[in-house]
Design an enzyme around this catalytic site. Structure first.
Site, PDB file in Angstrom:
ATOM      1  N   ALA A  26      43.270  38.626  28.227  1.00 53.12           N
ATOM      2  CA  ALA A  26      43.282  37.351  28.752  1.00 53.12           C
ATOM      3  C   ALA A  26      41.971  37.159  29.139  1.00 53.12           C
ATOM      4  CB  ALA A  26      44.483  37.436  29.985  1.00 53.12           C
ATOM      5  N   GLU A  71      33.448  45.609  37.636  1.00 50.11           N
ATOM      6  CA  GLU A  71      34.381  46.958  38.244  1.00 50.11           C
ATOM      7  C   GLU A  71      33.608  48.102  37.559  1.00 50.11           C
ATOM      8  OE1 GLU A  71      38.892  45.420  38.398  1.00 50.11           O
ATOM      9  OE2 GLU A  71      38.015  45.606  36.435  1.00 50.11           O
ATOM     10  N   LYS A 121      44.091  54.315  28.865  1.00 50.71           N
ATOM     11  CA  LYS A 121      43.209  52.936  29.016  1.00 50.71           C
ATOM     12  C   LYS A 121      41.916  52.979  29.547  1.00 50.71           C
ATOM     13  CE  LYS A 121      43.364  48.608  29.102  1.00 50.71           C
ATOM     14  NZ  LYS A 121      43.619  47.455  30.054  1.00 50.71           N
TER      15      LYS A 121
HETATM   16  N1  LIG Z   1      41.271  40.060  31.716  1.00 49.71           N
HETATM   17  C1  LIG Z   1      41.845  40.995  31.030  1.00 49.71           C
HETATM   18  O1  LIG Z   1      42.137  40.900  29.804  1.00 49.71           O
HETATM   19  C2  LIG Z   1      42.591  42.184  31.708  1.00 49.71           C
HETATM   20  C3  LIG Z   1      42.112  42.699  33.010  1.00 49.71           C
HETATM   21  N2  LIG Z   1      42.835  43.827  33.433  1.00 49.71           N
HETATM   22  C4  LIG Z   1      42.449  44.160  34.864  1.00 49.71           C
HETATM   23  O2  LIG Z   1      43.235  43.349  35.540  1.00 49.71           O
HETATM   24  C5  LIG Z   1      42.653  43.059  36.863  1.00 49.71           C
HETATM   25  C6  LIG Z   1      42.169  41.541  37.086  1.00 49.71           C
HETATM   26  O3  LIG Z   1      41.572  41.141  36.156  1.00 49.71           O
HETATM   27  P1  LIG Z   1      41.272  39.899  35.800  1.00 49.71           P
HETATM   28  O4  LIG Z   1      42.662  39.022  35.745  1.00 49.71           O
HETATM   29  O5  LIG Z   1      40.580  39.492  34.293  1.00 49.71           O
HETATM   30  O6  LIG Z   1      40.420  39.105  36.761  1.00 49.71           O
HETATM   31  P2  LIG Z   1      40.135  37.715  37.209  1.00 49.71           P
HETATM   32  O7  LIG Z   1      38.565  37.742  37.881  1.00 49.71           O
HETATM   33  O8  LIG Z   1      40.249  36.566  36.225  1.00 49.71           O
HETATM   34  O9  LIG Z   1      41.011  37.416  38.392  1.00 49.71           O
HETATM   35  C7  LIG Z   1      41.017  38.012  39.585  1.00 49.71           C
HETATM   36  C8  LIG Z   1      41.707  36.894  40.656  1.00 49.71           C
HETATM   37  O10 LIG Z   1      41.560  37.315  41.845  1.00 49.71           O
HETATM   38  C9  LIG Z   1      41.386  36.467  42.822  1.00 49.71           C
HETATM   39  N3  LIG Z   1      41.074  36.945  44.187  1.00 49.71           N
HETATM   40  C10 LIG Z   1      39.915  37.639  44.341  1.00 49.71           C
HETATM   41  N4  LIG Z   1      40.277  37.985  45.787  1.00 49.71           N
HETATM   42  C11 LIG Z   1      41.227  37.369  46.138  1.00 49.71           C
HETATM   43  C12 LIG Z   1      42.055  37.204  47.559  1.00 49.71           C
HETATM   44  N5  LIG Z   1      41.423  37.863  48.557  1.00 49.71           N
HETATM   45  N6  LIG Z   1      43.017  36.631  47.630  1.00 49.71           N
HETATM   46  C13 LIG Z   1      43.606  35.876  46.314  1.00 49.71           C
HETATM   47  N7  LIG Z   1      43.225  35.820  45.154  1.00 49.71           N
HETATM   48  C14 LIG Z   1      41.778  36.721  44.813  1.00 49.71           C
HETATM   49  C15 LIG Z   1      40.220  35.720  42.138  1.00 49.71           C
HETATM   50  O11 LIG Z   1      39.984  34.334  42.645  1.00 49.71           O
HETATM   51  P3  LIG Z   1      38.763  33.409  42.385  1.00 49.71           P
HETATM   52  O12 LIG Z   1      39.520  32.261  41.433  1.00 49.71           O
HETATM   53  O13 LIG Z   1      38.046  32.832  43.556  1.00 49.71           O
HETATM   54  O14 LIG Z   1      37.644  34.178  41.682  1.00 49.71           O
HETATM   55  C16 LIG Z   1      40.605  35.550  40.711  1.00 49.71           C
HETATM   56  O15 LIG Z   1      41.376  34.559  40.415  1.00 49.71           O
HETATM   57  C17 LIG Z   1      41.295  43.843  36.849  1.00 49.71           C
HETATM   58  O16 LIG Z   1      41.413  45.046  37.541  1.00 49.71           O
HETATM   59  C18 LIG Z   1      41.105  44.154  35.238  1.00 49.71           C
HETATM   60  O17 LIG Z   1      40.060  45.143  35.079  1.00 49.71           O
HETATM   61  C19 LIG Z   1      43.540  44.663  32.753  1.00 49.71           C
HETATM   62  C20 LIG Z   1      43.707  44.330  31.628  1.00 49.71           C
HETATM   63  C21 LIG Z   1      43.397  43.166  30.737  1.00 49.71           C
HETATM   64  C1  LIG Z   2      40.477  46.261  26.860  1.00 48.06           C
HETATM   65  C2  LIG Z   2      41.115  44.891  27.654  1.00 48.06           C
HETATM   66  C3  LIG Z   2      40.971  43.603  27.306  1.00 48.06           C
HETATM   67  C4  LIG Z   2      42.578  45.182  27.257  1.00 48.06           C
HETATM   68  O1  LIG Z   2      43.630  44.594  27.776  1.00 48.06           O
HETATM   69  C5  LIG Z   2      40.981  45.122  29.257  1.00 48.06           C
HETATM   70  O2  LIG Z   2      41.537  45.982  29.795  1.00 48.06           O
HETATM   71  C6  LIG Z   2      40.007  44.237  30.037  1.00 48.06           C
HETATM   72  O3  LIG Z   2      39.536  43.296  29.287  1.00 48.06           O
HETATM   73  O4  LIG Z   2      39.626  44.572  31.112  1.00 48.06           O
END
Ligand SMILES: NC(=O)C1=CN([C@@H]2O[C@H](COP(=O)(O)OP(=O)(O)OC[C@H]3O[C@@H](n4cnc5c(N)ncnc54)[C@H](OP(=O)(O)O)[C@@H]3O)[C@@H](O)[C@H]2O)C=CC1
Ligand SMILES: CC(C)(CO)C(=O)C(=O)O
Length: 291
Positions: free
Chosen positions: A123, A255, A174
Site C-alpha cells: 500500500a 526502518e 517476510k
Molecule cells: N506500506 C506497505 O506496503 C507495507 C508496510 N508494512 C509495514 O507496516 C508498518 C507501517 O508502514 P506504513 O503503513 O507503510 O507506514 P506509513 O508511514 O505510511 O504510516 C505510519 C503512520 O503512523 C503514523 N504515526 C507515527 N507516529 C504516530 C503516533 N505517535 N501516533 C499516531 N500515529 C503515528 C504516521 O503519521 P504521519 O501521517 O504524521 O506521518 C503515519 O500516518 C511498517 O512496519 C511497514 O514496514 C508492511 C507491509 C506492507
Molecule cells: C514488500 C512489501 C510491499 C509487501 O507487502 C512490504 O512489506 C513493504 O513495502 O514494506
C-alpha cells in the site's frame, strides 16, 4: 459493538481501517499524528470512503477492545503513549509492522493479549487519509485464541487472514522480502530494478544472510528463498514502491534497523556474520532522509 482503535493511519493502517469500518458492528477510531477528515482507500475491490472519528491526542482516548498498531517500527514509543490510554486489562493489541521483533518492541504488554501480524498488503500513502492498496493481500497471525479473534475482525473483508502454528517462519520469510528491499531504497529505484542481474544478485546475497540467521533462530526457510524473493520483485508492477523506498522519498527516517540491521544483530548471537545487511542498514542510516 467491537471498539477498535487504529494507531497510525498510514499506508497499512488506513487500508486496514477502511476494511474494518466497512463492518457496521465495528466502532473504529483512528489515532493519528497528522489529522484528516476523510479516509479514502483505493482497493483492488473498489474505493472505500468514510469519515471516521480521528483523535490526535492520547489524552482524548478511552479504553477499547482492540488496538491495531500500524506505525513504523521506530515510532513504537509513540504507540506506547496511546496504549497507556487505550489499553485496559481486557484490551488485545495487534502489531502490524515489518521485522521479527513485534513482541519485544512492546515488552510492557501481556503476551497472551498481543497478536504479532505479518502484513503482506502493499500500500502507498499519497496524502493524509489517501491511500492506494495495490493488492488485497494477506495478514498472517499465530493460530491461538488472540490470533483467531483478530482474524474474526476481518471475516467480512477481502483481506486474506492466515493462521499459522509457525509464525516465526512466516515472519522470517517476510523479512527475506524486506531485507532485499534495501536495494530499492539505496538506489531509489522501484521494483523494476530486480530485472537488473547485478541488483538481483545483491538481493539474493542479502536474502542468503537472512536465511542463515533465520534458520539459527528456528525458522524453517527454503533453499530457494533468495531466487523466490527476486522472482517476487520481478513479478510486481515495475513502478511499485516498497515502504522503505517510500520513506526515503518522503524524507522520513527508515526502518533499516528493523529490516536489515536486525539480521546482523541477531546473527551475532549465533556467530553468523551478515556484512551485507549491516552495510545496508549503516548506509541507509548515514544516508538519512532525502532533503
Ligand atoms: N506500506 C506497505 O506496503 C507495507 C508496510 N508494512 C509495514 O507496516 C508498518 C507501517 O508502514 P506504513 O503503513 O507503510 O507506514 P506509513 O508511514 O505510511 O504510516 C505510519 C503512520 O503512523 C503514523 N504515526 C507515527 N507516529 C504516530 C503516533 N505517535 N501516533 C499516531 N500515529 C503515528 C504516521 O503519521 P504521519 O501521517 O504524521 O506521518 C503515519 O500516518 C511498517 O512496519 C511497514 O514496514 C508492511 C507491509 C506492507
Ligand atoms: C514488500 C512489501 C510491499 C509487501 O507487502 C512490504 O512489506 C513493504 O513495502 O514494506
Amino acid at each position: 459493538m467491537t471498539r477498535i482503535a487504529v494507531v497510525g493511519a498510514g499506508a497499512v493502517g488506513a487500508s486496514v481501517a477502511a476494511w474494518l469500518i466497512a463492518e457496521p458492528r465495528h466502532d473504529v477510531t483512528l489515532c493519528t499524528r497528522t489529522p484528516f477528515e476523510r479516509l479514502h482507500v483505493e482497493t483492488p475491490a473498489g474505493p472505500l470512503d468514510s469519515h471516521p472519528l480521528v483523535l490526535t491526542e492520547p489524552a482524548d482516548a478511552q479504553p477499547v477492545d482492540w488496538v491495531i498498531a500500524a506505525t513504523k517500527t521506530y515510532d513504537a514509543p509513540g504507540v506506547s503513549r496511546w496504549l497507556e490510554r487505550l489499553a485496559d486489562a481486557g484490551t488485545h493489541v495487534a502489531i502490524l509492522q515489518n521485522g521479527v521483533e513485534h513482541r519485544s518492541r512492546f515488552p510492557q504488554l501481556d503476551r497472551a493479549r498481543v497478536v504479532p501480524v505479518v502484513v503482506d498488503i502493499p500500500a502507498e500513502r499519497h496524502a493524509p487519509g489517501m491511500v492506494v492498496q495495490r493488492r488485497t493481500g494477506s495478514m498472517t497471525v499465530p493460530d491461538d485464541a488472540a490470533g483467531r479473534s483478530f482474524a474474526a475482525l476481518f471475516a467480512h473483508s477481502a483481506i486474506e487472514l492466515r493462521l499459522t502454528d509457525d509464525w516465526l517462519t512466516a515472519a522470517w520469510a517476510k523479512l527475506a522480502v524486506n531485507c532485499a528491499g534495501a536495494i530499492n531504497a539505496l538506489t531509489l529505484r522501484s521494483a523494476e530494478i530486480a530485472h537488473d542481474e547485478e541488483a538481483a544478485e545483491l538481493m539474493r546475497a542479502l536474502v542468503r544472510e537472512c536465511v542463515a540467521v533465520g534458520r539459527a533462530e528456528g525458522a524453517r526457510l527454503a533453499d530457494t528463498l533468495p531466487d523466490d524473493v527476486v522472482a517476487g520483485y520481478r513479478a510486481a508492477p515495475g513502478d511499485s514502491l516498497n515502504s522503505i523506498h517510500a520513506d526515503r522519498l518522503a524524507g522520513r527516517q527508515t526502518e533499516a534497523d528493523a529490516r536489515n540491521g536486525v539480521i546482523a544483530r541477531l546473527g551475532e548471537r549465533h556467530g553468523i556474520d551478515a556484512p551485507l545487511n549491516r552495510m545496508a542498514a549503516t548506509l541507509l542510516k548515514l544516508g538519512g532522509p532525502l532533503p
